[in-house]
Structures are given as structure tokens and as C-alpha cells.
Enzyme design. Structure first.
Site, short mmCIF file in Angstrom:
data_model
loop_
_atom_site.label_atom_id
_atom_site.label_comp_id
_atom_site.label_asym_id
_atom_site.label_seq_id
_atom_site.Cartn_x
_atom_site.Cartn_y
_atom_site.Cartn_z
N HIS A 178 75.80 62.65 26.52
CA HIS A 178 74.83 63.26 27.42
C HIS A 178 75.46 63.47 28.79
O HIS A 178 76.27 62.68 29.26
CB HIS A 178 73.58 62.40 27.54
CG HIS A 178 72.74 62.46 26.31
ND1 HIS A 178 72.00 61.39 25.84
CD2 HIS A 178 72.49 63.48 25.43
CE1 HIS A 178 71.36 61.75 24.73
NE2 HIS A 178 71.64 63.01 24.48
N HIS A 222 76.98 66.90 20.40
CA HIS A 222 77.25 65.50 20.03
C HIS A 222 78.20 65.42 18.86
O HIS A 222 79.13 64.61 18.84
CB HIS A 222 75.95 64.79 19.64
CG HIS A 222 75.08 64.43 20.80
ND1 HIS A 222 75.56 63.79 21.93
CD2 HIS A 222 73.74 64.60 20.99
CE1 HIS A 222 74.56 63.61 22.78
NE2 HIS A 222 73.45 64.08 22.24
N HIS A 236 72.53 71.51 21.48
CA HIS A 236 72.70 70.17 22.06
C HIS A 236 73.28 69.21 21.02
O HIS A 236 74.25 68.50 21.28
CB HIS A 236 71.34 69.68 22.56
CG HIS A 236 71.36 68.26 23.08
ND1 HIS A 236 71.36 67.96 24.41
CD2 HIS A 236 71.37 67.06 22.43
CE1 HIS A 236 71.35 66.63 24.57
NE2 HIS A 236 71.37 66.07 23.38
N GLU A 237 72.67 69.19 19.84
CA GLU A 237 73.11 68.22 18.83
C GLU A 237 74.51 68.55 18.32
O GLU A 237 75.30 67.64 18.03
CB GLU A 237 72.10 68.18 17.68
CG GLU A 237 70.70 67.74 18.09
CD GLU A 237 70.66 66.37 18.77
OE1 GLU A 237 71.51 65.51 18.44
OE2 GLU A 237 69.78 66.15 19.63
#
Lengths: 429, 164
Positions: free
Chosen positions: A153, A147, A143-144
Site C-alpha cells: 500500500h 499487490h 489495485h490488487e
């Protein structure tokens, strides 16, 4: 260091894409480099997992992204910090000189910056992928990293970019949404292939009946992918090194694969350079000797008289039971029943496989020739593009099409999606 | 140490002093919405010293709107009508995207959604598109029933079609 980093970030080429909802366009930044270096920083180790476990999880996380986008990631333990693109670390409360404190156990578990670093809250109970409890470090890391690569998101069920942590299910993988989102920023994976083929195998079904199945493989350099036709993607975790999956054949640079399949013969061959190998599917390795006692590899000139070598590629046509060997601008039809080159060959490729649309043709130096059972068609690959060969069914629908004509070229990545390289350091996890 | 009893540490207990503060009331909810960019997009830069600083503070009166209410311990408390349309609007957006009824009321389920473990990156940042997926869709439909905002088409090839 901050000025240098900002300068490097300025080099990241913004990518414009169509916002399909509003028909506008949005500038979005992304890394312009093709290889990113990452490191788990020494002052940021977690107290909960061994260092090796942490590094392995991050390596896996980066690899999962690399498998769906044209960007490679490499763990770099030696370069100066200023050359590391993504630094990862764990911390609690005020941590690692970060302006955003962590909040303790619960709530926030990590944060990251676009084109920057990733911090994990070590007050959370992070666990390795093998554990059923705690927070999956792998899932959070994926997930990170999203980014860092430029994703926001995403409120979509199944997306890894959902803001809330959802306990890991078995076999967590990047969702189709995530693939497309990252490809909107970085484009799709493209490239040429050395060989593409369907591997036929037999098994008995629940009734004891013999059934035939096939798997599709793409070979490039020293690695290969299994392509899942029904799911329009490669097998999770691919590519794999050739030497791991195919024993006794060259570890890289295969020129061609041929499956000779007639009523009397069922043999698979790999070609490279001036040599070829026959593969023993039952024992999952190349044969050491042929039926006459000749050792493999054998010379192409001996096994296939008057066929030049090295070849570009080849395929077996079950319709006429010829092996078509391609070299430069010519094609050689080899009659397997008579073990000799067919009459009037070699011919120019453009004469045997004429262009349906004038000048839309590979002309020569074909990379791969592939008969696809999924499509019941032959495809010729060159560079990033492919040409579909006119089939008998095509001609039934349109008799004006030339026999074995080549349709308009298309991008390989449009038909077989997300066949992506990973960094060589990730081939052995 | 963090307390545990199992050999594999799977029952690791966080230290009580290191528990994150939960959203429990209007003020903490307001801070939550501001922090993650629901009230207005956040400038998210790691090198900025302003970023983590002060969130706009509202008094309770500012947060109240006619018809709005807060929920404490399972009860709803009707409030005196004053203005905080930005807060209510932010709350509605949050509720919509989290599959909750977009009432603009801070009820238990909304609080629970805010207290779920999450990423620290704001949901809406300055210079970044909103967190709604628009790929492969001509419309982003907000469903009145409060279901999550989703793309209206699903072209995921994994969902069902198979080739012969």
C-alpha cells in the site's frame, strides 16, 4: 501443486534497489518471467456482472499495468491450472479455499497475494467501468494486481495503491507514483523502434487563423504509440495496431517515415522494403495514385533514383532540403528539388555525422532517424539508445562542436519514457 | 436476492445479514489495527493457516493509557490509566497516515477512517517495506498538523510544466 508454485516463486529474481530515503538497499521479489498468464476461475464468477464483462475488466486492468512496465499478461483459458500465474475469483465469506474470510458488504472488498491469486468479495456491489455507481471493479482489480506484482500500500494521493477505496473519477489511470513504484521492481521498458516522427497537421484556431500542430509517433513492429511530450508519457491505452490508425500502408515493419516540407511541396511518405507510399492526411489513408497516375506503392528506385532499398531509415532535413537515406554504414543525401542524389554521396555515416566523443557512435544500421520539433533537434536511434545530432544552436553555444556531430549516446527510455509493449492478445480489446 | 428497484440495478442493496462488522469500540479498533499490521507487521500468506487466526486480544484495561480516551456516540470518555503503548502508537501511526490528528485517541473521525471500504491486504507485512512512499524523496516528513505522510518532492511531470 503448492510445492510447484513455491518452486516457481523461488525462481522470481529478487531485485535490489536503493532506498533513497535511507541509502540502504532492500531485497524485493518480483516475477522474473516476462509473460504472466491469468484466468478468471470458473468457480469464482461474480453474480453481479456477466462473465464477459468480468473478463473484459480484468483484461483492461492487466493491460493498464502492462502499458507502464516490461511485463506482458495473457488470459489463458486452456492451460492446466498449475501453469496459471494469477487466478482471479469472486466469493463471499469463506470462499475458494482461502484462509481469509470476507466480511460481507462494506469494509474489505478484495485481497491478493504477492505472486499469487486475487479474490473479490462478491458481497460488494462491483460495477463495470461504464457505471457511475457501486465499486469500480476495474479500479479494485488494478489495485490488487499491484499487490500480486509486489507493491505494498502507498499512502500517496492519487496512487492506485492507497489502501482505501476511492470512488472512481472519470478516466481513472495509473498515477505517476504507481508507474515509478512498479518500475522500481521491474525496470523500465526498453527496445528499438522502426520509425519515429512528428506528424504535422493544420487546424484553425478560434480566430480563424491557421495554426500548425504536431503529434509524435513511435512505431514498432505492428503497433505504434502517440507520445505526449508535455506529459512525458504515451497516450493512455496505447499501443494501437498500425492498421487501425494508418490506412493503406503496411501493417508492420515500417522502415522509415519522411515528411518533405518545402515552400512548394508538402508530402509525407512511408517506406518499407523496396516500396514507398505517400500518405493523404486529409483522407487519413495512403494515396492510391500519384499526380502522374502511377499507382502506390511505388518502387523506391523509381521515385528516388539511385537510392538503394530496402533502407534502414530516413529523414528530411529542412535546412538543406535533402532527404537523408541510411543504409548499413552509408548515408545518401537526396536533393528533392533536383530529384537526384546529391553530389559526392553516398558517404559514410560517421563522416557526415561524426562522433563528438570518439567511438561513441552507432556507425551503421540505424533503426530510426527523427527530427523532433519538441527539441528542435535530430536524433538517431539504434537499439535501446539514441544519439542527438549537433544542431545549429548547439554550435552557437559551442563552436568547437562538429557540424552534424553526434553527442554521447543515451538510453531512449530516459528521454521518452514508458513506451511499453503489451501482449498481442491485448491489442484488440 | 439482493434488493433493487432500478432497471440497471444501480440501487442494489446489500443483504442485512451480509453486512461487514464495523469498528465501533476499542476492541474492534484494536482488532483492526492488529489485522492490518499497525500493531506489528503481519505475515501475509494465502497458504498459511495461522494467518487469519487469532489476533492478540487485549482486555479493555490493557488498552487504556493515561490520557487516552474512547469515543462513543460522539462523546469522549476519559479512561483509567493503564498501559497499552503499542496500541496507542499503532493508533497514532494510523491517524498520521490517514491525515488525522495523531492524538492516540479513538475518536469519531478515526473510527470513520477505519470503516472506509478498503483492501484486505495488511498495510504492514513481515518482510515488506512500510506503506510510506519514499521514491524521489530524501526525507519522509511527518507533519505535526496531522496531514498525510507524503513524499516531500513531487516530480510528477503531469503537474504543470509544459514544453514550448
Amino acid at each position: 501443486k503448492i510445492r510447484k508454485k513455491r518452486f516457481l516463486q523461488m525462481l522470481a529474481a529478487p531485485v535490489r534497489y536503493k532506498d533513497q530515503a535511507n541509502q540502504g538497499s532492500t531485497v524485493r521479489g518480483a516475477f522474473s518471467k516476462k509473460l504472466l498468464k491469468w484466468r478468471l476461475i470458473g468457480e469464482g464468477y461474480s453474480s453481479q456482472l456477466s462473465i464477459d464483462e468480468q473478463r473484459y475488466v480484468f483484461k483492461t486492468a492487466f493491460r493498464m499495468w502492462s502499458e507502464v512496465m516490461p511485463l506482458d499478461f495473457e488470459e489463458d483459458l486452456t492451460s492446466p491450472m498449475s501453469l496459471i500465474d494469477v487466478k482471479l475469483g469472486f466469493g463471499r465469506g469463506r470462499h475458494l479455499g482461502c484462509t481469509r474470510s470476507f466480511d460481507g458488504s462494506g469494509q474489505e472488498f478484495a485481497h491478493a497475494w504477492f505472486l499469487g491469486d486475487i479474490h473479490f468479495d462478491d458481497d460488494e456491489h462491483f460495477t463495470a467501468p461504464s457505471s457511475d455507481s457501486g465499486i469500480s471493479l476495474l479500479k479494485v482489480a488494478v489495485h490488487e494486481i499491484g499487490h500480486v506484482l509486489g507493491l505494498s500500500h502507498i499512502y500517496q494521493t492519487g496512487s492506485i495503491m492507497q489502501p482505501n477505496y476511492i470512488p472512481q473519477e472519470a478516466g481513472f489511470e495509473l498515477d505517476w507514483t504507481d508507474r515509478k513504484a512498479i518500475q522500481m521492481l521491474y525496470g523500465t521498458c526498453e527496445g528499438s523502434f522502426d520509425a519515429v516522427f512528428d506528424w504535422i497537421w493544420k487546424e484553425r484556431n478560434q480566430y480563424g487563423e491557421l495554426v500548425l500542430r504536431y503529434n509524435t509517433y513511435f512505431f514498432r513492429n505492428a503497433w505504434y504509440w502517440l507520445y505526449e511530450n508535455r506529459k512525458n508519457r504515451t497516450r493512455y491505452g496505447d499501443p494501437v495496431t498500425v492498421s487501425l490508425g494508418w490506412h493503406g500502408i503496411p501493417a508492420e515493419g515500417i522502415d522509415a517515415f519522411v515528411h518533405v516540407w518545402t515552400w512548394t511541396e508538402d508530402a509525407t511518405y512511408f517506406f518499407k522494403g523496396t516500396q514507398y507510399w505517400r500518405y493523404d492526411s486529409e483522407n487519413d489513408q495512403a494515396y492510391i495514385k500519384d499526380a502522374q497516375g502511377n499507382q502506390y506503392p511505388r518502387l523506391i528506385s523509381e521515385g528516388f533514383p539511385k537510392i538503394p532499398s530496402p533502407i534502414n531509415t530516413a529523414f528530411f532535413d529542412r535546412r538543406d532540403q535533402f532527404i537523408y537515406f541510411f543504409k548499413d554504414a552509408h548515408v545518401y543525401a537526396f536533393d528533392v528539388k533536383r530529384n537526384m542524389v546529391a553530389n559526392h554521396y553516398p558517404k559514410r555515416i560517421i563522416d557526415v555525422f561524426p562522433a563528438v566523443v570518439r567511438n561513441n557512435h552507432p556507425f551503421g544500421n540505424i533503426d530510426a532517424a527523427y527530427y523532433a520539433y519538441t527539441h528542435n533537434s535530430i536524433f538517431l536511434f539504434k537499439g535501446k539508445e539514441y544519439w542527438k545530432v549537433v544542431s545549429d544552436k548547439d554550435r552557437q553555444q559551442n563552436p568547437k562542436l562538429p557540424r552534424n556531430g553526434l553527442f554521447l549516446k543515451k538510453n531512449i527510455s530516459e528521454q521518452w519514457t514508458d513506451i511499453c509493449n503489451v501482449h498481442s492478445s491485448m491489442l484488440k480489446m | 436476492e439482493k434488493l433493487f428497484h432500478s432497471r440497471d440495478h444501480s440501487d442494489l442493496q446489500p443483504s442485512p445479514q451480509h453486512q461487514a462488522e464495523l469498528v465501533t469500540d476499542l476492541q474492534s479498533a484494536q482488532q483492526f489495527l492488529s489485522k492490518y499490521g499497525w500493531t506489528e507487521p503481519v505475515k501475509w500468506e494465502g497458504t498459511s493457516s495461522k494467518n487469519a487466526a487469532e489476533l492478540p486480544r487485549y482486555g479493555d484495561a490493557d488498552l487504556m493509557q493515561e490520557g487516552a480516551s474512547i469515543s462513543r456516540y460522539g462523546q469522549e470518555f476519559p479512561l483509567e490509566p493503564t498501559q497499552a503503548p503499542a496500541f496507542v502508537e499503532a493508533l497514532r501511526k494510523f491517524q498520521t497516515l490517514n491525515g488525522l490528528p495523531a492524538t492516540g485517541k479513538l475518536d469519531d473521525s478515526t473510527i470513520a477512517a477505519m470503516n472506509k471500504p478498503r483492501c484486505g491486504v495488511p498495510d504492514n507485512q513481515i518482510g515488506k517495506e512500510s506503506a510510506i512512499v519514499k521514491s524521489n524523496s530524501n526525507n519522509v516528513t511527518e507533519k505535526a498538523s496531522g496531514k498525510s505522510l507524503n513524499t516531500t518532492t513531487n516530480q510528477n511531470p503531469e503537474n504543470g510544466t509544459s514544453t514550448s
